[in-house]
Structures are given as structure tokens and as C-alpha cells.
Design a protein around this motif. Structure first.
Motif, PDB file in Angstrom:
ATOM      1  N   THR A   1       9.999  42.197 -15.457  1.00  0.00           N
ATOM      2  CA  THR A   1       8.935  41.399 -16.060  1.00  0.00           C
ATOM      3  C   THR A   1       8.845  40.052 -15.357  1.00  0.00           C
ATOM      4  OG1 THR A   1       9.344  42.452 -18.193  1.00  0.00           O
ATOM      5  CG2 THR A   1       8.071  40.424 -18.225  1.00  0.00           C
ATOM      6  N   LEU A   2       7.617  39.555 -15.209  1.00  0.00           N
ATOM      7  CA  LEU A   2       7.404  38.237 -14.611  1.00  0.00           C
ATOM      8  C   LEU A   2       6.222  37.582 -15.299  1.00  0.00           C
ATOM      9  CD1 LEU A   2       4.720  38.832 -12.721  1.00  0.00           C
ATOM     10  CD2 LEU A   2       6.416  39.745 -11.158  1.00  0.00           C
ATOM     11  N   GLN A   3       6.051  36.278 -15.042  1.00  0.00           N
ATOM     12  CA  GLN A   3       4.910  35.564 -15.608  1.00  0.00           C
ATOM     13  C   GLN A   3       4.671  34.279 -14.833  1.00  0.00           C
ATOM     14  OE1 GLN A   3       5.609  34.363 -19.685  1.00  0.00           O
ATOM     15  NE2 GLN A   3       7.736  33.877 -19.268  1.00  0.00           N
ATOM     16  N   ILE A   4       3.500  33.695 -15.071  1.00  0.00           N
ATOM     17  CA  ILE A   4       3.153  32.424 -14.451  1.00  0.00           C
ATOM     18  C   ILE A   4       4.263  31.401 -14.717  1.00  0.00           C
ATOM     19  CG2 ILE A   4       1.545  30.470 -14.581  1.00  0.00           C
ATOM     20  CD1 ILE A   4      -0.668  32.491 -15.210  1.00  0.00           C
ATOM     21  N   GLY A   5       4.604  30.648 -13.673  1.00  0.00           N
ATOM     22  CA  GLY A   5       5.633  29.628 -13.792  1.00  0.00           C
ATOM     23  C   GLY A   5       6.992  30.076 -13.316  1.00  0.00           C
ATOM     24  N   ASP A   6       7.174  31.397 -13.104  1.00  0.00           N
ATOM     25  CA  ASP A   6       8.452  31.886 -12.603  1.00  0.00           C
ATOM     26  C   ASP A   6       8.667  31.439 -11.158  1.00  0.00           C
ATOM     27  OD1 ASP A   6       9.185  33.175 -14.916  1.00  0.00           O
ATOM     28  OD2 ASP A   6       8.558  35.173 -14.249  1.00  0.00           O
ATOM     29  N   GLN A   7       9.909  31.168 -10.820  1.00  0.00           N
ATOM     30  CA  GLN A   7      10.276  30.893  -9.438  1.00  0.00           C
ATOM     31  C   GLN A   7      10.224  32.193  -8.646  1.00  0.00           C
ATOM     32  OE1 GLN A   7      10.984  27.752  -8.573  1.00  0.00           O
ATOM     33  NE2 GLN A   7      11.579  28.017  -6.436  1.00  0.00           N
ATOM     34  N   ILE A   8       9.691  32.144  -7.436  1.00  0.00           N
ATOM     35  CA  ILE A   8       9.684  33.297  -6.537  1.00  0.00           C
ATOM     36  C   ILE A   8      10.398  32.879  -5.261  1.00  0.00           C
ATOM     37  CG2 ILE A   8       7.316  32.697  -5.826  1.00  0.00           C
ATOM     38  CD1 ILE A   8       6.906  35.722  -5.245  1.00  0.00           C
ATOM     39  N   THR A   9      11.438  33.618  -4.894  1.00  0.00           N
ATOM     40  CA  THR A   9      12.351  33.182  -3.834  1.00  0.00           C
ATOM     41  C   THR A   9      12.730  34.352  -2.941  1.00  0.00           C
ATOM     42  OG1 THR A   9      13.292  31.537  -5.334  1.00  0.00           O
ATOM     43  CG2 THR A   9      14.564  32.059  -3.361  1.00  0.00           C
ATOM     44  N   VAL A  10      12.687  34.142  -1.623  1.00  0.00           N
ATOM     45  CA  VAL A  10      13.229  35.125  -0.689  1.00  0.00           C
ATOM     46  C   VAL A  10      14.754  35.043  -0.760  1.00  0.00           C
ATOM     47  CG1 VAL A  10      13.382  35.857   1.717  1.00  0.00           C
ATOM     48  CG2 VAL A  10      11.219  34.961   0.832  1.00  0.00           C
ATOM     49  N   VAL A  11      15.381  36.160  -1.098  1.00  0.00           N
ATOM     50  CA  VAL A  11      16.841  36.176  -1.271  1.00  0.00           C
ATOM     51  C   VAL A  11      17.556  36.932  -0.162  1.00  0.00           C
ATOM     52  CG1 VAL A  11      16.721  35.866  -3.764  1.00  0.00           C
ATOM     53  CG2 VAL A  11      16.699  38.193  -2.821  1.00  0.00           C
ATOM     54  N   ASP A  12      16.808  37.652   0.680  1.00  0.00           N
ATOM     55  CA  ASP A  12      17.422  38.366   1.794  1.00  0.00           C
ATOM     56  C   ASP A  12      16.377  38.561   2.880  1.00  0.00           C
ATOM     57  OD1 ASP A  12      19.394  39.679   3.265  1.00  0.00           O
ATOM     58  OD2 ASP A  12      18.875  41.648   2.427  1.00  0.00           O
TER      59      ASP A  12
ATOM     60  N   PRO B   1      11.974  30.837   2.295  1.00  0.00           N
ATOM     61  CA  PRO B   1      10.847  30.332   1.504  1.00  0.00           C
ATOM     62  C   PRO B   1      10.993  30.610   0.010  1.00  0.00           C
ATOM     63  CG  PRO B   1      10.071  31.557   3.414  1.00  0.00           C
ATOM     64  CD  PRO B   1      11.540  31.793   3.327  1.00  0.00           C
ATOM     65  N   SER B   2      10.429  29.721  -0.777  1.00  0.00           N
ATOM     66  CA  SER B   2      10.372  29.910  -2.224  1.00  0.00           C
ATOM     67  C   SER B   2       9.156  29.159  -2.747  1.00  0.00           C
ATOM     68  CB  SER B   2      11.641  29.398  -2.907  1.00  0.00           C
ATOM     69  OG  SER B   2      11.768  27.997  -2.766  1.00  0.00           O
ATOM     70  N   GLY B   3       8.796  29.447  -3.972  1.00  0.00           N
ATOM     71  CA  GLY B   3       7.664  28.779  -4.585  1.00  0.00           C
ATOM     72  C   GLY B   3       7.620  29.094  -6.063  1.00  0.00           C
ATOM     73  N   VAL B   4       6.507  28.752  -6.666  1.00  0.00           N
ATOM     74  CA  VAL B   4       6.302  29.012  -8.091  1.00  0.00           C
ATOM     75  C   VAL B   4       5.084  29.910  -8.234  1.00  0.00           C
ATOM     76  CG1 VAL B   4       5.743  27.983 -10.328  1.00  0.00           C
ATOM     77  CG2 VAL B   4       7.354  26.840  -8.789  1.00  0.00           C
ATOM     78  N   LEU B   5       5.195  30.898  -9.097  1.00  0.00           N
ATOM     79  CA  LEU B   5       4.103  31.823  -9.352  1.00  0.00           C
ATOM     80  C   LEU B   5       3.005  31.092 -10.126  1.00  0.00           C
ATOM     81  CD1 LEU B   5       3.568  34.815  -8.754  1.00  0.00           C
ATOM     82  CD2 LEU B   5       4.654  35.360 -10.944  1.00  0.00           C
ATOM     83  N   ARG B   6       1.973  30.657  -9.384  1.00  0.00           N
ATOM     84  CA  ARG B   6       0.863  29.909  -9.996  1.00  0.00           C
ATOM     85  C   ARG B   6      -0.045  30.790 -10.832  1.00  0.00           C
ATOM     86  NH1 ARG B   6      -2.466  26.846  -5.523  1.00  0.00           N
ATOM     87  NH2 ARG B   6      -4.016  27.204  -7.145  1.00  0.00           N
ATOM     88  N   GLU B   7      -0.304  31.990 -10.333  1.00  0.00           N
ATOM     89  CA  GLU B   7      -1.180  32.922 -11.034  1.00  0.00           C
ATOM     90  C   GLU B   7      -0.661  34.342 -10.860  1.00  0.00           C
ATOM     91  OE1 GLU B   7      -5.205  32.589  -9.709  1.00  0.00           O
ATOM     92  OE2 GLU B   7      -5.454  30.530 -10.462  1.00  0.00           O
TER      93      GLU B   7
ATOM     94  N   PRO C   1      -8.509  30.705  -5.439  1.00  0.00           N
ATOM     95  CA  PRO C   1      -7.410  31.645  -5.674  1.00  0.00           C
ATOM     96  C   PRO C   1      -7.912  32.935  -6.316  1.00  0.00           C
ATOM     97  CG  PRO C   1      -6.735  29.432  -6.265  1.00  0.00           C
ATOM     98  CD  PRO C   1      -8.207  29.352  -5.955  1.00  0.00           C
ATOM     99  N   GLY C   2      -7.445  34.056  -5.787  1.00  0.00           N
ATOM    100  CA  GLY C   2      -7.861  35.355  -6.280  1.00  0.00           C
ATOM    101  C   GLY C   2      -9.021  35.964  -5.533  1.00  0.00           C
ATOM    102  N   CYS C   3      -9.610  35.240  -4.581  1.00  0.00           N
ATOM    103  CA  CYS C   3     -10.842  35.712  -3.936  1.00  0.00           C
ATOM    104  C   CYS C   3     -10.626  36.935  -3.054  1.00  0.00           C
ATOM    105  CB  CYS C   3     -11.488  34.591  -3.130  1.00  0.00           C
ATOM    106  SG  CYS C   3     -10.552  34.040  -1.690  1.00  0.00           S
ATOM    107  N   LEU C   4      -9.406  37.189  -2.620  1.00  0.00           N
ATOM    108  CA  LEU C   4      -9.139  38.354  -1.776  1.00  0.00           C
ATOM    109  C   LEU C   4      -8.539  39.507  -2.567  1.00  0.00           C
ATOM    110  CD1 LEU C   4      -7.832  36.683   1.510  1.00  0.00           C
ATOM    111  CD2 LEU C   4     -10.133  37.505   0.988  1.00  0.00           C
ATOM    112  N   GLY C   5      -8.608  39.419  -3.886  1.00  0.00           N
ATOM    113  CA  GLY C   5      -8.129  40.509  -4.721  1.00  0.00           C
ATOM    114  C   GLY C   5      -6.631  40.544  -4.898  1.00  0.00           C
ATOM    115  N   GLU C   6      -5.967  39.409  -4.688  1.00  0.00           N
ATOM    116  CA  GLU C   6      -4.511  39.376  -4.756  1.00  0.00           C
ATOM    117  C   GLU C   6      -3.996  39.371  -6.190  1.00  0.00           C
ATOM    118  OE1 GLU C   6      -5.652  35.013  -3.664  1.00  0.00           O
ATOM    119  OE2 GLU C   6      -6.507  37.027  -3.502  1.00  0.00           O
ATOM    120  N   ASN C   7      -2.750  39.847  -6.338  1.00  0.00           N
ATOM    121  CA  ASN C   7      -2.052  39.818  -7.629  1.00  0.00           C
ATOM    122  C   ASN C   7      -1.272  38.530  -7.841  1.00  0.00           C
ATOM    123  OD1 ASN C   7      -1.539  43.038  -6.616  1.00  0.00           O
ATOM    124  ND2 ASN C   7      -2.516  42.726  -8.609  1.00  0.00           N
ATOM    125  N   PHE C   8      -0.683  37.998  -6.767  1.00  0.00           N
ATOM    126  CA  PHE C   8       0.137  36.789  -6.849  1.00  0.00           C
ATOM    127  C   PHE C   8      -0.532  35.652  -6.095  1.00  0.00           C
ATOM    128  CE2 PHE C   8       4.665  38.871  -7.132  1.00  0.00           C
ATOM    129  CZ  PHE C   8       4.337  39.432  -8.353  1.00  0.00           C
TER     130      PHE C   8
END
Length: 243
Positions: free
Chosen positions: A170-181, A19-25, A98-105
């Protein structure tokens, strides 16, 4: 009423096409309130670069020691579940954002059915590892103004998951997030949730999870205690429900 998601916790999961995606928030929050009312569930979106250390995201706080630590640095929840919550609890539909469960990502396309315990994730210059699923507590009941919300989140299997930090950065909104292992494809989060919350006590499963190295130390200890007592502990105090 919501219930454990009807999708079977199939396993093992693939070790290719991860799986992979984009860091929306990216969200962080400060503790407000005191005693049992103290909470950092309300987190604000950060628009610039965010530093992630070994124990904390810059600007984020935890309301109690049991909420933090090296295996609980970052909470991610899937926004793909929000439509399910709105359908199941229409009287609270406006709260399911988004964010209603207190999540960071907030990331589309990653959830408890396609991630595993131990998955290593690359995002920005950080390397994170899935350490455990989230154990919801009674403070969700107050946030949603219903006595059973923490129980519903737990039994739905849609409470999110927590990362440890393997490499700060460091990370920010718009970064790719990818499972690498994926070292533990036999333990998707949905299967782990099933044995943590729904299944009857199983000594063989307990022994397997005690030896699952990427699993959070507190969870391995929980299964050690279950193996010693041959029973599953009560969730009532954490969920804020009568025994």
C-alpha cells in the motif's frame, strides 16, 4: 521543436547517494472509448491509501494488453520536464501539467538521467523495480491534438518509465520514494532510450541488453529480433506516423 535531451547519457551512474523524493500524486484511471480510441490516459488523483498488486494498481485500467503485464504495472514521469515542454511547445503550454502523460506517480527529482534499468524502489510498503522506459503511442497525438506528439515524446527521451512489482503493498501521497538498490548502474534510462530509439543498430549492445536480466522481457525480445535481422524495426505504426 523538442529533440533528444542535450544532456549526455553518462554512465555508469553512482551506486551511492541514490535518488529519492516524495510521492506528490498517485493517479489511476478507467478506460474510455473503444477500438483504437480506447484510452486510460486521463487519470484522477487518489487521496487515500492505494493498494498495489503484482499486476495492477487498484482502480487503474489499461486500454490494451500491450499496455499492461507484470513489467508495466506503474508508470512514472518526471514533472521536472514540464517546464521544458511548455517552453518548446508554448501553444500547448496549458496541457503540460502533472498527469498529462497518463502517469500513475508524480515525483520531483527522479528522471531518465538519474535512474537506471533495474533500480529497486521502496515506496509505502511496496517494493518496485524499473523494468523499461515508456514507448509512447499514437494516442498521445489525439490528447495533444498534434500528429507528431508521440514522436516528440519518444525523441525527447522524457516519456517516463515503468515498474514491475517485487513486493505488493500500500502507498499514498506523501510517502517517501527511494532507490534502495542499483544492480545495473551502466544502464541509466537515458542511455537505454538512446539505443532503443536513436542510435544505429549495434550488435554488441543488442547482445548486452538481451542478457540484462532486470530489463522487461518484451524489450529483451525486441533486441533479440534486432540481432536476428541486423536492423531496427519501424516505429511508425505505434507512433501513428506514415511509413
Amino acid at each position: 521543436m523538442p529533440h533528444l535531451d542535450s544532456r549526455e547519457p553518462a554512465w555508469p551512474l553512482p551506486t551511492d547517494h541514490l535518488p529519492s523524493g516524495v510521492l506528490r500524486e498517485v493517479r489511476v484511471g478507467r478506460v474510455v472509448g473503444d477500438d483504437r480510441r480506447a484510452t486510460a490516459y486521463e487519470k484522477a488523483v487518489v487521496t487515500g491509501p492505494v493498494q498495489v498488486g503484482e499486476l495492477v494498481i487498484d482502480g487503474d485500467e489499461q486500454a490494451a494488453t500491450m499496455h499492461g503485464g507484470p513489467d508495466r504495472v506503474v508508470l512514472q514521469c518526471s514533472p521536472d520536464h514540464l517546464s521544458d515542454w511548455r517552453r518548446e511547445l508554448p501553444e500547448h503550454a496549458d496541457l503540460f501539467v502533472p498527469g498529462c502523460l497518463g502517469e500513475n506517480f508524480v515525483v520531483d527529482g527522479m528522471d531518465e538521467w538519474n535512474l537506471c534499468i533495474g533500480d529497486v524502489v521502496s515506496v509505502g510498503t511496496c517494493l518496485l523495480q524499473v523494468a523499461q522506459t515508456r514507448s509512447p503511442c499514437y494516442k498521445l497525438n489525439a490528447k495533444f491534438n498534434r500528429r507528431d506528439m508521440s514522436q516528440l515524446v519518444q525523441s525527447s527521451g522524457r516519456g517516463g518509465w515503468l515498474y514491475r512489482v517485487l513486493e505488493p503493498g500500500t502507498l499514498q501521497i506523501g510517502d517517501q520514494i527511494t532507490v534502495v538498490d542499483r544492480p545495473c548502474p551502466e544502464w541509466p534510462l537515458s542511455r537505454f532510450n538512446h539505443h532503443l530509439y536513436e542510435a544505429d543498430f549495434d550488435a554488441d549492445i543488442a547482445r548486452e541488453l538481451i542478457e540484462l536480466e532486470p530489463l522487461a522481457a518484451s524489450m529483451r525480445e525486441k533486441f533479440r529480433k534486432r540481432l536476428a535481422s541486423q536492423e531496427i524495426e519501424s516505429f511508425a505504426s505505434r507512433l501513428g506516423i506514415p511509413e
